[in-house]
Each structure stands twice: as C-alpha cells, then as structure tokens.
Design an enzyme around this catalytic site. Structure first.
Site, PDB file in Angstrom:
ATOM      1  N   LEU A 102      10.473  -4.752  44.810  1.00 23.58           N
ATOM      2  CA  LEU A 102       9.391  -4.750  43.815  1.00 23.58           C
ATOM      3  C   LEU A 102       8.539  -6.014  43.879  1.00 23.58           C
ATOM      4  CD1 LEU A 102      11.148  -3.137  40.713  1.00 23.58           C
ATOM      5  CD2 LEU A 102       9.552  -2.080  42.331  1.00 23.58           C
ATOM      6  N   ASP A 110      24.859  -6.138  45.200  1.00 19.56           N
ATOM      7  CA  ASP A 110      24.697  -7.176  46.210  1.00 19.56           C
ATOM      8  C   ASP A 110      24.523  -8.534  45.540  1.00 19.56           C
ATOM      9  OD1 ASP A 110      23.807  -7.784  49.218  1.00 19.56           O
ATOM     10  OD2 ASP A 110      22.422  -8.851  47.889  1.00 19.56           O
ATOM     11  N   LYS A 142       3.172  -4.886  35.804  1.00 17.13           N
ATOM     12  CA  LYS A 142       3.105  -5.677  34.570  1.00 17.13           C
ATOM     13  C   LYS A 142       2.201  -6.902  34.685  1.00 17.13           C
ATOM     14  CE  LYS A 142       7.309  -8.455  35.361  1.00 17.13           C
ATOM     15  NZ  LYS A 142       8.637  -8.792  34.808  1.00 17.13           N
ATOM     16  N   ALA A 184      17.698  -6.435  38.066  1.00 12.93           N
ATOM     17  CA  ALA A 184      17.579  -5.976  36.681  1.00 12.93           C
ATOM     18  C   ALA A 184      18.162  -7.037  35.759  1.00 12.93           C
ATOM     19  CB  ALA A 184      18.316  -4.657  36.473  1.00 12.93           C
ATOM     20  N   ARG A 213       9.424 -17.509  41.397  1.00 14.20           N
ATOM     21  CA  ARG A 213       8.907 -16.351  42.140  1.00 14.20           C
ATOM     22  C   ARG A 213       7.594 -16.657  42.858  1.00 14.20           C
ATOM     23  NH1 ARG A 213       9.176 -11.609  37.762  1.00 14.20           N
ATOM     24  NH2 ARG A 213       9.288 -13.423  36.370  1.00 14.20           N
ATOM     25  N   GLN A 242      16.115  -1.984  32.292  1.00 11.86           N
ATOM     26  CA  GLN A 242      15.594  -2.122  33.657  1.00 11.86           C
ATOM     27  C   GLN A 242      16.538  -1.477  34.665  1.00 11.86           C
ATOM     28  OE1 GLN A 242      14.941  -6.313  34.316  1.00 11.86           O
ATOM     29  NE2 GLN A 242      12.912  -6.287  33.375  1.00 11.86           N
ATOM     30  N   GLY A 299      13.737  -7.447  47.955  1.00 15.39           N
ATOM     31  CA  GLY A 299      12.359  -7.730  47.521  1.00 15.39           C
ATOM     32  C   GLY A 299      11.558  -6.473  47.290  1.00 15.39           C
ATOM     33  N   TRP A 310      20.188 -11.772  42.482  1.00 21.03           N
ATOM     34  CA  TRP A 310      19.753 -13.169  42.569  1.00 21.03           C
ATOM     35  C   TRP A 310      19.287 -13.676  41.196  1.00 21.03           C
ATOM     36  CZ3 TRP A 310      15.815 -15.347  46.715  1.00 21.03           C
ATOM     37  CH2 TRP A 310      15.835 -16.753  46.672  1.00 21.03           C
ATOM     38  N   TYR A 353      23.256 -17.667  44.945  1.00 17.41           N
ATOM     39  CA  TYR A 353      22.586 -17.286  43.707  1.00 17.41           C
ATOM     40  C   TYR A 353      23.235 -18.009  42.523  1.00 17.41           C
ATOM     41  CZ  TYR A 353      21.057 -13.408  46.712  1.00 17.41           C
ATOM     42  OH  TYR A 353      20.550 -12.643  47.742  1.00 17.41           O
TER      43      TYR A 353
END
Length: 315
Positions: free
Chosen positions: A204, A52, A212, A279, A225, A284, A202, A21, A57
């Site tokens: 993380l 995915d 962070k 990522a 977000r 990442q 979702g 996304w 998106y």
C-alpha cells in the site's frame, strides 16, 4: 480468503499476509501494544494465516508483540521472521556472520514464544560476509529443526540464483506495489519459471494507495514513511494521486475500498504468492483480509494498467 502454496514448500499461506514493521513502535509512528495484539488476532480470525516480522522492527519489539498475539493461535499461523539486520537507536546494520546468525535464531524463537520458525528469511544481503558462510550456517540451523524453510528478501536475481545453489530457497520478498514495479523486469519472471514463492512488501506504499492522503503529508515525529518511500514528494505524489482516483472509482463500483483494490491487484499479478500489508488496528486488519475474498476482472486490471501508464508509473 484464498490460500496458495509458497514455492516448493509445504506451506499454504493466505494471499494477504500481515506485515508487522509498524508494530515495532520505532519507525512508522507510535503504536499501542495492546491494540497491535488485537489487530494481529483480528487478522487471524478474518483468515490471514501468514504473519511476517523481523528482529529489525523495533529491535525485537515487533517479534515480542507477535509472540503475544499468537499465543493459543500458533497452529493457525505460518510464522515468518528474518535475520541479518541489527537495529540500533539510530541505524540499521547488516550482519550475516555465522556467529550472529546463530544468536539471532535463538533470540527470535524466544521472543516469538515458539520452538520453530516456519520461514526464516535473510533480510538484506551483507556485502561483508560471503553468502556461502551465511547459507551454510542457516542450513545447519535448519537441520537442527529450529526453522522449517529458508527465504530471502531484497535480493537481486544474481544473488538469488547463487543462494538457490547453496540451499532450497523457497521464497523471495521484494518491494512490490502499484508504485514500485521494478521486480517485474527480472525477479517475478524468474521466480515464476523457477517456482520460487513471491511475498511482496510495501503493498500500500506506506498508506498512499489507501486514498487517505489528499496532499503531501507532514508525518509526525517517529514516523519515517516519508524517508523510506520516495512517493511522498512531487512529482511522484501527484502521479500516485491520479492512479488512486482510478482505484477509488473501481472500489465504488465493487463496494470495496481503494486499499482492497490495490491489494487485490498485487495478489493477481503473475508469480505473486502473497501481498504483505500492515495493520495498526483490528478494523484495518479486517479490511486488509477482505482483499483476499474477491478477484478483479481482466477489464478492471486493464483499467488499472492504463492508469499506471497514463501516470507514468508502469514498469
């Protein structure tokens, strides 16, 4: 990397998948397409084979970027996209009418640069279109060989059961993480009993579980977000930070990162086949992939669960 069979399909997918996304360049902040391509390719090279995406998106932009990234690597990828969300400049509209479904599959195939989609998922239910009409059209598209398997996303148990009476639905994609565990009440037990694959998104929590964010962030323009996730405000943020402290402690002991601990927790949960993680850079992507090459111990899982309960985050 560990690989698992997705539901009743013949698809073997990595336990850590790549969610794209953020690569749509319209909701999670600005991204550089060339770097997005490198991130996807780095993930593939590190063992992630499940990618995915969705037309929603970036109004097809993410699919286009994925298509570029998998050129020459298509045989190493299990490719998943979705249907039913029309992205406009200011909104997301649901449309699962058969004529729209027919148009979407051809557009996705074109943008992705492939002749078949491995897993085609209904993105969100459309209350204005009977599910029988939608599934009927998707079955016809499958018969024509444009898709291999059917999945659904954001369905409750009742609608999932109804869909499974109309077609072989091999997977469900629910919102699932240490901070969003509603799926544990009905959906995960049902999927476990019925051999329906579970692909959690979702994982993380918009980056909150990486550690962070030390205080409630003020996101830059174009990064939504804070609107999509309810964790970036108090008291949820403070509760999450307590949990992240425990993740960081385990990470230090294991020589991992907090993000890897959070991802590994998700893929070790009952009925979960794969955890999707975004990522924006090759680094990442490689870090995420590293979450699929170890297993948290029962004791570590218990410590995380105790921390969830103490923070008021357990299901």
């Amino acid at each position: 990397m560990e690989y698992r069979t997705l539901g009743t399909s013949a698809l073997k997918i990595s336990t850590v998948g790549l969610g794209t996304w953020a690569l749509g360049d319209d909701f999670w902040g600005r991204v550089d397409d060339a770097q997005s391509v490198r991130a996807i390719q780095a993930g593939i090279d590190a063992g992630i084979n499940f990618i995915d995406t969705a037309p929603a998106y970036g109004a097809g932009h993410s699919e286009e970027v994925v298509g570029k990234a998998i050129q020459g690597r298509r045989d190493r990828v299990v490719l998943a996209t979705k249907v039913g969300i029309a992205r406009t400049k200011d909104s997301f509209g649901r449309n699962l009418k058969p004529e729209s479904v027919r148009k979407e599959v051809d557009q996705s195939l074109k943008l992705l640069g492939t002749d078949v989609i491995d897993l085609w998922q209904i993105h969100w239910p459309d209350p204005n279109t009977p599910i029988e009409e939608t599934i009927g059209e998707i079955n016809r598209i499958k018969e024509r060989g444009k898709i291999r398997y059917i999945g659904v996303s954001n369905f409750d148990r009742a609608l999932l059961e109804k869909a499974r009476k109309l077609a072989e639905v091999v997977s469900l994609q629910p919102h699932y993480s240490l901070l969003e565990r509603a799926a544990e009440r009905e959906l995960l037990p049902y999927c476990g009993r019925e051999s329906v694959g579970v692909i959690g998104y979702g994982t993380l929590a918009g980056g909150l579980l990486t550690g962070k964010f030390r205080e409630v962030p003020a996101f830059e323009g174009g990064d939504h977000r804070g609107e999509f996730y309810g964790f970036f405000k108090e008291p949820q943020f403070g509760k999450a930070r307590k949990l992240v402290g425990v993740l960081e402690g385990i990470a230090t002991e294991r020589g991992k990162t907090a993000a890897q601990i959070a991802i590994n927790w998700a893929v070790r949960r009952p009925a979960v086949t794969c955890a999707l993680v975004g990522a924006k850079s090759p680094a990442q992507a490689r870090e995420n992939a590293g979450a699929g090459d170890f297993a948290l111990s029962p004791g570590e899982m218990d410590r995380i669960e105790a921390a969830c309960k103490e923070a008021g985050l357990a299901s």
